[in-house]
Write a protein that holds these residues in place. Structure first.
Motif, PDB file in Angstrom:
ATOM      1  N   THR A  68       0.813  -1.219   0.000  1.00  0.00           N
ATOM      2  CA  THR A  68       0.000   0.000   0.000  1.00  0.00           C
ATOM      3  C   THR A  68       0.848   1.272   0.000  1.00  0.00           C
ATOM      4  O   THR A  68       0.311   2.371   0.156  1.00  0.00           O
ATOM      5  CB  THR A  68      -0.931   0.036   1.225  1.00  0.00           C
ATOM      6  OG1 THR A  68      -0.128   0.095   2.406  1.00  0.00           O
ATOM      7  CG2 THR A  68      -1.854  -1.159   1.257  1.00  0.00           C
ATOM      8  N   LEU A  69       2.147   1.123  -0.159  1.00  0.00           N
ATOM      9  CA  LEU A  69       3.078   2.258  -0.157  1.00  0.00           C
ATOM     10  C   LEU A  69       2.955   3.088   1.126  1.00  0.00           C
ATOM     11  O   LEU A  69       3.064   4.310   1.126  1.00  0.00           O
ATOM     12  CB  LEU A  69       2.867   3.141  -1.392  1.00  0.00           C
ATOM     13  CG  LEU A  69       3.022   2.438  -2.735  1.00  0.00           C
ATOM     14  CD1 LEU A  69       2.670   3.382  -3.876  1.00  0.00           C
ATOM     15  CD2 LEU A  69       4.435   1.904  -2.897  1.00  0.00           C
ATOM     16  N   GLY A  70       2.725   2.408   2.224  1.00  0.00           N
ATOM     17  CA  GLY A  70       2.688   3.056   3.527  1.00  0.00           C
ATOM     18  C   GLY A  70       1.335   3.550   3.982  1.00  0.00           C
ATOM     19  O   GLY A  70       1.203   4.035   5.104  1.00  0.00           O
ATOM     20  N   LEU A  71       0.310   3.449   3.148  1.00  0.00           N
ATOM     21  CA  LEU A  71      -1.009   3.937   3.546  1.00  0.00           C
ATOM     22  C   LEU A  71      -1.625   3.114   4.677  1.00  0.00           C
ATOM     23  O   LEU A  71      -2.518   3.598   5.382  1.00  0.00           O
ATOM     24  CB  LEU A  71      -1.961   3.982   2.352  1.00  0.00           C
ATOM     25  CG  LEU A  71      -1.664   5.080   1.334  1.00  0.00           C
ATOM     26  CD1 LEU A  71      -2.602   4.967   0.142  1.00  0.00           C
ATOM     27  CD2 LEU A  71      -1.776   6.448   1.971  1.00  0.00           C
ATOM     28  N   ILE A  72      -1.145   1.909   4.868  1.00  0.00           N
ATOM     29  CA  ILE A  72      -1.638   1.071   5.968  1.00  0.00           C
ATOM     30  C   ILE A  72      -1.294   1.706   7.319  1.00  0.00           C
ATOM     31  O   ILE A  72      -1.889   1.363   8.343  1.00  0.00           O
ATOM     32  CB  ILE A  72      -1.078  -0.366   5.849  1.00  0.00           C
ATOM     33  CG1 ILE A  72      -1.826  -1.348   6.758  1.00  0.00           C
ATOM     34  CG2 ILE A  72       0.393  -0.417   6.168  1.00  0.00           C
ATOM     35  CD1 ILE A  72      -3.179  -1.692   6.282  1.00  0.00           C
ATOM     36  N   THR A  73      -0.376   2.667   7.311  1.00  0.00           N
ATOM     37  CA  THR A  73      -0.026   3.380   8.539  1.00  0.00           C
ATOM     38  C   THR A  73      -1.254   4.039   9.155  1.00  0.00           C
ATOM     39  O   THR A  73      -1.391   4.076  10.380  1.00  0.00           O
ATOM     40  CB  THR A  73       1.049   4.455   8.252  1.00  0.00           C
ATOM     41  OG1 THR A  73       2.174   3.826   7.662  1.00  0.00           O
ATOM     42  CG2 THR A  73       1.467   5.178   9.509  1.00  0.00           C
ATOM     43  N   LEU A  74      -2.166   4.537   8.325  1.00  0.00           N
ATOM     44  CA  LEU A  74      -3.407   5.131   8.841  1.00  0.00           C
ATOM     45  C   LEU A  74      -4.223   4.106   9.621  1.00  0.00           C
ATOM     46  O   LEU A  74      -4.786   4.421  10.675  1.00  0.00           O
ATOM     47  CB  LEU A  74      -4.241   5.700   7.696  1.00  0.00           C
ATOM     48  CG  LEU A  74      -3.656   6.888   6.952  1.00  0.00           C
ATOM     49  CD1 LEU A  74      -4.491   7.195   5.717  1.00  0.00           C
ATOM     50  CD2 LEU A  74      -3.573   8.085   7.858  1.00  0.00           C
ATOM     51  N   VAL A  75      -4.277   2.893   9.116  1.00  0.00           N
ATOM     52  CA  VAL A  75      -5.024   1.828   9.785  1.00  0.00           C
ATOM     53  C   VAL A  75      -4.323   1.431  11.091  1.00  0.00           C
ATOM     54  O   VAL A  75      -4.966   1.257  12.127  1.00  0.00           O
ATOM     55  CB  VAL A  75      -5.196   0.617   8.857  1.00  0.00           C
ATOM     56  CG1 VAL A  75      -5.835  -0.554   9.579  1.00  0.00           C
ATOM     57  CG2 VAL A  75      -6.023   1.002   7.635  1.00  0.00           C
ATOM     58  N   VAL A  76      -3.001   1.303  11.043  1.00  0.00           N
ATOM     59  CA  VAL A  76      -2.245   0.929  12.247  1.00  0.00           C
ATOM     60  C   VAL A  76      -2.411   2.003  13.324  1.00  0.00           C
ATOM     61  O   VAL A  76      -2.643   1.685  14.499  1.00  0.00           O
ATOM     62  CB  VAL A  76      -0.753   0.689  11.909  1.00  0.00           C
ATOM     63  CG1 VAL A  76       0.070   0.526  13.169  1.00  0.00           C
ATOM     64  CG2 VAL A  76      -0.609  -0.525  11.011  1.00  0.00           C
ATOM     65  N   ASN A  77      -2.318   3.278  12.944  1.00  0.00           N
ATOM     66  CA  ASN A  77      -2.514   4.360  13.913  1.00  0.00           C
ATOM     67  C   ASN A  77      -3.926   4.334  14.491  1.00  0.00           C
ATOM     68  O   ASN A  77      -4.116   4.578  15.688  1.00  0.00           O
ATOM     69  CB  ASN A  77      -2.232   5.715  13.270  1.00  0.00           C
ATOM     70  CG  ASN A  77      -0.764   5.945  13.025  1.00  0.00           C
ATOM     71  OD1 ASN A  77       0.085   5.253  13.579  1.00  0.00           O
ATOM     72  ND2 ASN A  77      -0.456   6.904  12.189  1.00  0.00           N
TER      73      ASN A  77
END
Length: 125
Positions: A68-77
């Motif tokens: 996801t090119l780092g967009l999963i960071t939103l989900v992890v946060n």
């Protein structure tokens, strides 16, 4: 120790901004002092969750970070914020996040505000 205090104050400020901007992130208390104290305690819990749990989750979801090119960071946060809300409930702290999408928006706000506050506040170095 000083760095811990600075990060806790930054997290408390970021959480306060999220509570102020988003209706479904709630903080209740009888007085301003009680609300500030609760925010500081929730900031400590949030810091511990981010220190202990977040690296494990990021390691387990590493392929998704690449995909996801780092967009999963939103989900992890968002998940870290929801875990903090759950722990706050278990610790009888009056902080609550209502729903996943609220947590996504709250996590985004907290990340941006925390980053800005960490730039503005002095650190231990």
């Amino acid at each position: 120790m000083k760095n811990f205090l600075v990060k806790t104050i930054a997290n408390a400020g970021a959480l306060a901004v999220a509570v102020w901007l988003i209706d479904k992130i709630t903080l209740t208390g009888d007085s301003t002092f009680k609300k500030v104290w609760t925010l500081l305690l929730v900031a400590v819990v949030f810091g511990l969750v981010n220190f202990l749990v977040k690296p494990i989750v990021k390691l387990l979801t590493f392929p998704l970070f690449i995909l996801t090119l780092g967009l999963i960071t939103l989900v992890v946060n968002a998940l870290m914020l929801m875990l903090t809300s759950w722990l706050a409930d278990k610790l009888d702290l009056s902080f609550h996040v209502d729903g996943f999408w609220t947590a996504v928006l709250g996590g985004l706000i907290i990340s941006v505000v925390s980053w800005a506050l960490n730039l503005a506040l002095p650190d231990g170095d």
